[in-house]
Scaffold this motif. Structure first.
Motif, PDB file in Angstrom:
ATOM      1  N   GLU A   3       0.850  -1.193   0.000  1.00 46.27           N
ATOM      2  CA  GLU A   3       0.000   0.000   0.000  1.00 46.27           C
ATOM      3  C   GLU A   3       0.883   1.239   0.000  1.00 46.27           C
ATOM      4  O   GLU A   3       2.083   1.158   0.264  1.00 46.27           O
ATOM      5  N   ASN A   4       0.271   2.385  -0.272  1.00 47.24           N
ATOM      6  CA  ASN A   4       1.044   3.631  -0.278  1.00 47.24           C
ATOM      7  C   ASN A   4       1.097   4.201   1.138  1.00 47.24           C
ATOM      8  O   ASN A   4       0.057   4.585   1.686  1.00 47.24           O
ATOM      9  N   PRO A   5       2.286   4.269   1.747  1.00 53.29           N
ATOM     10  CA  PRO A   5       2.374   4.721   3.140  1.00 53.29           C
ATOM     11  C   PRO A   5       2.090   6.216   3.280  1.00 53.29           C
ATOM     12  O   PRO A   5       1.825   6.695   4.386  1.00 53.29           O
ATOM     13  N   ILE A   6       2.119   6.951   2.175  1.00 59.20           N
ATOM     14  CA  ILE A   6       1.884   8.403   2.254  1.00 59.20           C
ATOM     15  C   ILE A   6       0.385   8.707   2.277  1.00 59.20           C
ATOM     16  O   ILE A   6      -0.049   9.746   2.744  1.00 59.20           O
ATOM     17  N   GLY A   7      -0.403   7.783   1.744  1.00 56.27           N
ATOM     18  CA  GLY A   7      -1.848   8.017   1.677  1.00 56.27           C
ATOM     19  C   GLY A   7      -2.262   8.296   0.240  1.00 56.27           C
ATOM     20  O   GLY A   7      -1.750   7.673  -0.687  1.00 56.27           O
ATOM     21  N   CYS A   8      -3.167   9.241   0.056  1.00 60.23           N
ATOM     22  CA  CYS A   8      -3.600   9.578  -1.305  1.00 60.23           C
ATOM     23  C   CYS A   8      -3.621  11.093  -1.469  1.00 60.23           C
ATOM     24  O   CYS A   8      -3.417  11.832  -0.506  1.00 60.23           O
ATOM     25  N   SER A   9      -3.857  11.534  -2.676  1.00 61.96           N
ATOM     26  CA  SER A   9      -3.889  12.968  -2.968  1.00 61.96           C
ATOM     27  C   SER A   9      -4.940  13.678  -2.109  1.00 61.96           C
ATOM     28  O   SER A   9      -6.053  13.163  -1.935  1.00 61.96           O
ATOM     29  N   PRO A  10      -4.620  14.882  -1.612  1.00 62.68           N
ATOM     30  CA  PRO A  10      -5.616  15.630  -0.827  1.00 62.68           C
ATOM     31  C   PRO A  10      -6.864  15.938  -1.660  1.00 62.68           C
ATOM     32  O   PRO A  10      -7.953  16.118  -1.106  1.00 62.68           O
ATOM     33  N   ALA A  11      -6.738  15.958  -2.970  1.00 64.52           N
ATOM     34  CA  ALA A  11      -7.900  16.251  -3.828  1.00 64.52           C
ATOM     35  C   ALA A  11      -8.982  15.180  -3.686  1.00 64.52           C
ATOM     36  O   ALA A  11     -10.157  15.436  -3.953  1.00 64.52           O
ATOM     37  N   VAL A  12      -8.577  13.993  -3.251  1.00 58.59           N
ATOM     38  CA  VAL A  12      -9.521  12.876  -3.134  1.00 58.59           C
ATOM     39  C   VAL A  12     -10.574  13.172  -2.056  1.00 58.59           C
ATOM     40  O   VAL A  12     -11.754  12.875  -2.227  1.00 58.59           O
ATOM     41  N   THR A  13     -10.150  13.781  -0.955  1.00 57.62           N
ATOM     42  CA  THR A  13     -11.073  14.039   0.157  1.00 57.62           C
ATOM     43  C   THR A  13     -12.249  14.889  -0.302  1.00 57.62           C
ATOM     44  O   THR A  13     -13.404  14.581  -0.019  1.00 57.62           O
ATOM     45  N   LEU A  14     -11.948  15.949  -1.041  1.00 57.32           N
ATOM     46  CA  LEU A  14     -13.003  16.833  -1.521  1.00 57.32           C
ATOM     47  C   LEU A  14     -13.928  16.083  -2.473  1.00 57.32           C
ATOM     48  O   LEU A  14     -15.159  16.173  -2.360  1.00 57.32           O
ATOM     49  N   ALA A  15     -13.323  15.310  -3.376  1.00 57.87           N
ATOM     50  CA  ALA A  15     -14.124  14.562  -4.360  1.00 57.87           C
ATOM     51  C   ALA A  15     -15.087  13.599  -3.658  1.00 57.87           C
ATOM     52  O   ALA A  15     -16.241  13.457  -4.055  1.00 57.87           O
ATOM     53  N   ILE A  16     -14.600  12.962  -2.594  1.00 54.79           N
ATOM     54  CA  ILE A  16     -15.454  12.018  -1.855  1.00 54.79           C
ATOM     55  C   ILE A  16     -16.568  12.774  -1.131  1.00 54.79           C
ATOM     56  O   ILE A  16     -17.736  12.390  -1.167  1.00 54.79           O
ATOM     57  N   THR A  17     -16.188  13.884  -0.501  1.00 56.30           N
ATOM     58  CA  THR A  17     -17.172  14.668   0.254  1.00 56.30           C
ATOM     59  C   THR A  17     -18.334  15.082  -0.647  1.00 56.30           C
ATOM     60  O   THR A  17     -19.501  15.041  -0.242  1.00 56.30           O
ATOM     61  N   GLU A  18     -18.004  15.450  -1.863  1.00 52.21           N
ATOM     62  CA  GLU A  18     -19.047  15.899  -2.800  1.00 52.21           C
ATOM     63  C   GLU A  18     -20.063  14.801  -3.121  1.00 52.21           C
ATOM     64  O   GLU A  18     -21.166  15.077  -3.558  1.00 52.21           O
ATOM     65  N   GLN A  19     -19.654  13.545  -2.928  1.00 56.42           N
ATOM     66  CA  GLN A  19     -20.553  12.428  -3.255  1.00 56.42           C
ATOM     67  C   GLN A  19     -21.446  12.029  -2.088  1.00 56.42           C
ATOM     68  O   GLN A  19     -22.389  11.263  -2.254  1.00 56.42           O
ATOM     69  N   LEU A  20     -21.150  12.525  -0.894  1.00 56.15           N
ATOM     70  CA  LEU A  20     -21.818  11.986   0.299  1.00 56.15           C
ATOM     71  C   LEU A  20     -23.333  12.203   0.309  1.00 56.15           C
ATOM     72  O   LEU A  20     -24.075  11.393   0.860  1.00 56.15           O
ATOM     73  N   GLY A  21     -23.786  13.248  -0.324  1.00 57.08           N
ATOM     74  CA  GLY A  21     -25.228  13.499  -0.379  1.00 57.08           C
ATOM     75  C   GLY A  21     -25.934  12.643  -1.425  1.00 57.08           C
ATOM     76  O   GLY A  21     -27.154  12.688  -1.550  1.00 57.08           O
ATOM     77  N   GLN A  22     -25.171  11.872  -2.189  1.00 55.44           N
ATOM     78  CA  GLN A  22     -25.735  11.125  -3.322  1.00 55.44           C
ATOM     79  C   GLN A  22     -25.709   9.611  -3.117  1.00 55.44           C
ATOM     80  O   GLN A  22     -25.892   8.842  -4.058  1.00 55.44           O
ATOM     81  N   LEU A  23     -25.424   9.182  -1.891  1.00 55.24           N
ATOM     82  CA  LEU A  23     -25.159   7.755  -1.696  1.00 55.24           C
ATOM     83  C   LEU A  23     -26.369   6.854  -1.920  1.00 55.24           C
ATOM     84  O   LEU A  23     -26.223   5.644  -2.091  1.00 55.24           O
ATOM     85  N   SER A  24     -27.572   7.436  -1.923  1.00 58.82           N
ATOM     86  CA  SER A  24     -28.756   6.606  -2.182  1.00 58.82           C
ATOM     87  C   SER A  24     -28.918   6.315  -3.676  1.00 58.82           C
ATOM     88  O   SER A  24     -29.754   5.522  -4.068  1.00 58.82           O
ATOM     89  N   ARG A  25     -28.099   6.966  -4.494  1.00 64.25           N
ATOM     90  CA  ARG A  25     -28.191   6.769  -5.947  1.00 64.25           C
ATOM     91  C   ARG A  25     -27.081   5.844  -6.441  1.00 64.25           C
ATOM     92  O   ARG A  25     -25.928   5.975  -6.016  1.00 64.25           O
ATOM     93  N   TYR A  26     -27.443   4.950  -7.382  1.00 59.36           N
ATOM     94  CA  TYR A  26     -26.402   4.109  -7.994  1.00 59.36           C
ATOM     95  C   TYR A  26     -25.357   4.989  -8.662  1.00 59.36           C
ATOM     96  O   TYR A  26     -25.652   6.106  -9.108  1.00 59.36           O
ATOM     97  N   PRO A  27     -24.127   4.461  -8.775  1.00 57.99           N
ATOM     98  CA  PRO A  27     -23.103   5.225  -9.514  1.00 57.99           C
ATOM     99  C   PRO A  27     -23.398   5.188 -11.012  1.00 57.99           C
ATOM    100  O   PRO A  27     -24.254   4.424 -11.458  1.00 57.99           O
ATOM    101  N   ASP A  28     -22.667   5.977 -11.773  1.00 56.50           N
ATOM    102  CA  ASP A  28     -22.746   5.900 -13.237  1.00 56.50           C
ATOM    103  C   ASP A  28     -22.149   4.548 -13.648  1.00 56.50           C
ATOM    104  O   ASP A  28     -20.946   4.316 -13.509  1.00 56.50           O
ATOM    105  N   GLY A  29     -22.994   3.655 -14.137  1.00 59.18           N
ATOM    106  CA  GLY A  29     -22.556   2.295 -14.473  1.00 59.18           C
ATOM    107  C   GLY A  29     -21.476   2.250 -15.538  1.00 59.18           C
ATOM    108  O   GLY A  29     -20.755   1.260 -15.656  1.00 59.18           O
ATOM    109  N   ASN A  30     -21.354   3.327 -16.322  1.00 54.98           N
ATOM    110  CA  ASN A  30     -20.303   3.361 -17.345  1.00 54.98           C
ATOM    111  C   ASN A  30     -19.075   4.136 -16.903  1.00 54.98           C
ATOM    112  O   ASN A  30     -18.087   4.185 -17.631  1.00 54.98           O
ATOM    113  N   GLY A  31     -19.160   4.757 -15.752  1.00 54.26           N
ATOM    114  CA  GLY A  31     -18.010   5.502 -15.221  1.00 54.26           C
ATOM    115  C   GLY A  31     -17.478   6.541 -16.192  1.00 54.26           C
ATOM    116  O   GLY A  31     -16.264   6.684 -16.368  1.00 54.26           O
TER     117      GLY A  31
END
Ligand SMILES: Cc1ncc(COP(=O)(O)O)c(C=O)c1O
Length: 376
Positions: free
Chosen positions: A52-80
Motif C-alpha cells: 500500500e502507499n504509506p503516504i496516503g492519497c492525494s488531498p484532492a480525493v477528500t473533496l471529491a469524496i465529500t461531494e458524493q456523500l449526499g448522493q449515496l442513495s443513488r447508484y453510480p454511473d454504471g459506465n463511469g
C-alpha cells in the motif's frame, strides 16, 4: 405442526464444488493492523505487508469524496463516464477501450471468466502474482506455471509453453512482478507478444507501473489487438481501500469484458476518488520520489546487515533471510509490531517481501530486524 420430513434438511448433501475449487487455497492477505493489536497487544503497528502507499492519497480525493456523500442513495454511473474520460486523456486510449473494475483483481477475474473455459489453459510464470494460478483453478482450466529465470519471467520458456499448449487462452505477465519486483525489457516483451498467435491474449498486469516508467507498455496496444493492460488505483494512487482499477484494450475486447462485469461494479465514491487522484500527477511524482529514496536507503541497510535482496522496480523489495529460520524471524517481527509478508506460499520460504514505507517506518523495520538478527 409441520412434518419432520418436510423441514429436516440435516440429511441433505451439500452441493459439491468443482474439484479445482476444492483444491484452491484462499488468497492470503497481509495481516490487518487491528488483528496484530488484538493478538499481541502492540499498539504502534507498522504494516509493510500489502504494497500500500504509506503516504496516503492525494488531498484532492477528500473533496471529491465529500461531494458524493449526499448522493449515496443513488447508484453510480454504471459506465463511469467521467473517470473513463480522465483515463482516456491520461493514456490516449479511447473510452470504448477502457473497462473499470472493483480493484484490478476484479478485472483479472473478468478476463478469465470472459475468455477461459474448462478446456483451456492459462500460462504464467513461477513466482508471479498468485492470483493467476487461482484464476486457472476457478475456471477449472489448466494452469501452466513456467519456471522463472533469475526470479523473473522467462519469456522464451513462456513462448514455448504457449506453443506446446494449443489451448492457451491467456498469458498473464506482471510487470513489475509481485512479489519479486523484477521488470522486463520493453524490446524483449514486444518481441514476445509479436511471436505469439494473435488468438492468445497477453494480459500485462501493470499494478506498479507508476513506480517505474520503463514498465509502461501502453505503446503495445497501438500495435497488437491481443494485448490487455490492467492497472490499479490501489498502489501509487493510495486508494487500496476503495477498490478500483482499469483495463486498457481494443474496443472489441472491452465490449466483451463489459458484458461479463457486474453492473455498478465500481462505487460512486470510488469513481469520484479515482478521477481526482488521476488528475493529481504531482502527488504521484512525490510518491515515486519518496519511494526511490527510501528504497535506496533500505538497500543500503540490507547490505549492512548482510542480507541479500532482489533489485526491485516497484514499492516493495524481496529480502533473503540467509539460512536463518525465516518463519521465526517473521514471527518475532510480528510480536514487535512490524508486519511484512512471508513468501512460503510462493515457494520462497527463505524470503520476506517488505513494502517500502516512509522513513520512520523503514527505520523501525531495520532497527527491529537488526535486534532480532543479532539477538541469538
Ligand atoms: C501484480 C498485482 N496485480 C494486481 C493486484 C491487485 O490489486 P487491486 O485489486 O487492489 O487493484 C496486486 C495487489 O497486490 C498485484 O500485486
Amino acid at each position: 405442526m409441520h412434518s419432520s420430513e418436510s423441514t429436516d434438511l440435516s440429511s441433505a448433501q451439500p452441493t459439491v464444488a468443482y474439484d479445482s475449487i476444492l483444491d484452491l487455497a484462499p488468497y492470503q492477505t497481509g495481516k490487518p493492523v487491528e488483528e496484530l493489536t488484538r493478538e499481541y497487544g502492540v499498539s504502534d503497528v507498522v504494516k509493510l505487508a500489502s504494497n500500500e502507499n504509506p503516504i496516503g492519497c492525494s488531498p484532492a480525493v477528500t473533496l471529491a469524496i465529500t461531494e458524493q456523500l449526499g448522493q449515496l442513495s443513488r447508484y453510480p454511473d454504471g459506465n463511469g463516464y467521467y473517470l473513463k474520460q480522465g483515463i482516456a486523456e491520461f493514456t490516449g486510449i479511447k473510452l470504448d477501450g477502457i473497462t473499470l473494475g472493483n480493484g484490478s483483481n476484479d478485472l483479472l477475474d473478468i478476463l478469465a471468466r470472459t475468455f477461459v473455459g474448462t478446456d483451456d489453459a492459462i500460462v504464467y510464470s513461477q513466482y508471479a502474482f498468485v492470483v493467476y494460478s487461482m484464476l486457472a483453478k476457478m475456471q477449472g482450466a489448466t494452469g501452466i506455471e513456467v519456471p522463472a529465470q533469475r526470479f523473473g519471467h522467462d519469456l522464451d520458456a513462456m513462448r514455448q509453453a504457449v506453443e506446446d499448449n494449443a489451448n492457451t487462452k491467456i498469458v498473464f505477465i506482471a510487470n513489475p512482478n509481485n512479489p519479486t519486483g523484477t521488470q522486463l525489457e520493453r524490446a524483449e516483451l514486444r518481441q514476445f507478444v509479436a511471436s505469439l498467435p494473435s488468438s492468445v491474449l497477453v494480459v500485462l498486469d501493470e499494478a506498479y507501473t507508476e513506480y517505474s516508467p520503463e514498465s509502461n507498455n501502453r505503446a503495445l496496444l497501438d500495435e497488437f489487438d491481443n494485448v490487455v493492460i490492467v492497472r490499479t488505483f490501489s498502489k501509487a494512487y493510495g486508494l487500496a481501500g476503495l477498490r478500483i482499477g482499469y483495463a486498457l484494450s481494443s474496443a472489441p475486447i472491452a465490449g466483451l469484458l463489459n458484458r461479463v462485469r457486474q453492473p455498478f461494479n465500481v462505487s460512486r465514491i470510488g469513481l469520484a476518488a479515482a478521477a481526482a487522484a488521476l488528475a493529481d500527477q504531482d502527488f504521484i511524482e512525490t510518491v515515486c520520489q519518496t519511494n526511490r529514496e527510501q528504497m535506496q536507503w533500505l538497500e543500503k541497510q540490507f547490505d549492512t546487515l548482510g542480507l541479500g535482496f532482489i533489485k526491485s522496480h516497484a514499492n516493495f523489495i524481496m529480502v533473503e533471510i540467509d539460512d536463518e529460520d525465516t518463519a521465526a524471524i517473521n514471527q518475532a517481527l510480528l510480536e514487535q509490531g512490524v508486519i511484512v509478508r512471508p513468501l512460503v506460499g510462493y515457494g520462497l520460504p527463505d524470503w520476506l517481501r517488505i513494502t517500502v514505507g516512509v522513513a520512520e517506518e523503514n527505520m523501525r523495520l531495520i532497527d527491529t530486524l537488526r535486534s532480532i538478527l543479532t539477538d541469538d
